[in-house]
Design an enzyme around this catalytic site. Structure first.
Site, short mmCIF file in Angstrom:
data_model
loop_
_atom_site.label_atom_id
_atom_site.label_comp_id
_atom_site.label_asym_id
_atom_site.label_seq_id
_atom_site.Cartn_x
_atom_site.Cartn_y
_atom_site.Cartn_z
CG ASP A 218 40.06 35.35 38.85
OD1 ASP A 218 40.78 34.56 38.21
OD2 ASP A 218 38.82 35.43 38.69
NE ARG B 267 34.35 32.16 39.15
CZ ARG B 267 35.14 32.54 38.14
NH1 ARG B 267 35.02 32.01 36.95
NH2 ARG B 267 36.07 33.46 38.33
CG HIS C 230 42.54 32.65 35.61
ND1 HIS C 230 41.27 32.28 35.99
CD2 HIS C 230 43.22 31.48 35.40
CE1 HIS C 230 41.18 30.95 36.01
NE2 HIS C 230 42.36 30.45 35.65
CD GLU D 237 40.44 35.60 32.33
OE1 GLU D 237 40.71 34.97 33.37
OE2 GLU D 237 39.30 35.64 31.85
CG HIS E 107 38.00 30.28 39.12
ND1 HIS E 107 38.70 30.96 40.08
CD2 HIS E 107 38.21 30.94 37.96
CE1 HIS E 107 39.32 32.00 39.53
NE2 HIS E 107 39.05 32.01 38.24
ZN LIG Z 1 39.79 33.39 36.92
#
Ligand SMILES: [Zn+2]
Length: 242
Positions: A159, A123, A220, A217, A152
């Site tokens: 994810d 990301r 993740h 999470e 990321h």
């Molecule tokens: Zn993530």
């Protein structure tokens, strides 16, 4: 349109239905400021400087590894926690050692009838800055601080969820993707037992290959070697052209 072209288009169509039938309602926040404004500012900002040395960047496109790895890139659509698209392309990349580890997890899960459905990989840093600044402080456990960068941003976090190879449908998990609630914790004990079993199956397959689940999470996972890579801010369409 020629019949040859129609035929080619049919061949190119996905064999299985889109894996969205088990998708719960999309979790949304109310962004603290307009996303378009945050985006403009973040694109003009500079990522934090970190001392190296770092390993060479080698981002691998995940769909090129194995036809069983599928994408559901929510940030390229409005079906995400901000309610607007952030990415211009629905693509997913990881640094090569992480991508190869993911492929091993994919193969182990395929033997049980599951495939990997990727929500996000590498990301760009500016996106992390948008997420952080759009999210109220009460949700900051779920988004990375851009002053630190996200794993990321280093191409070392992914994810993802599972889909069934038999019908291409995403499995039910204890929470939806990006849901900022206790149900998203990997140890959450509520919800259907089968959803918890599949969450734990995904985690076992990933952790066996050197990934570690994130504390808040279930979807993740950080790759063990993330510290070896720098925070990146390159766009998807520039990857491979540098
Ligand atoms: Zn993530």
């Amino acid at each position: 349109m020629s019949s040859t072209l129609v035929c080619l288009m049919l061949i190119a169509a996905p064999a299985a239905p889109a894996p969205d039938d088990a998708r719960p309602a999309v979790f949304r926040i109310t962004p603290l400021r307009p996303v378009a404004e945050l985006r403009r500012e973040a694109l003009a900002a500079t990522p934090p400087r970190e001392p190296g040395p770092f390993k060479p960047v080698d981002l691998v496109e995940l769909t090129k590894l194995d036809a069983g790895i599928r994408l559901d890139i929510r940030y390229a659509t409005s079906d995400n926690f901000l309610g607007v698209p952030v990415y211009e392309q629905a693509r997913a990349f990881l640094q090569r050692p992480a991508a190869e580890a993911l492929l091993r997890a994919q193969r182990a899960l395929a033997a049980d009838g599951f495939g990997l459905l990727i929500h996000d990989g590498y990301r760009p840093w500016w996106v992390t800055k948008v997420f952080w600044e759009a999210t109220p402080a009460s949700g900051h456990a779920f988004v990375a601080d851009p002053a630190q960068g996200s794993r990321h941003n280093r191409g070392c976090a992914v994810d993802l969820t599972l889909y069934r190879l038999a019908d291409g449908k995403a499995v039910e998990m204890p929470s939806g993707y990006d849901e900022m609630s206790e149900r998203a914790a990997p140890g959450y004990a509520g919800g259907p037992a089968e959803a918890r079993r599949l969450r734990d199956r995904l985690r076992a397959a990933m952790e066996r290959e050197g990934f570690k689940v994130f504390a808040t999470e279930w979807w993740h996972f950080d790759y063990a070697g993330w510290r070896d890579y720098p925070i990146l801010n390159v766009s998807f369409d520039a990857i491979g052209r540098r």
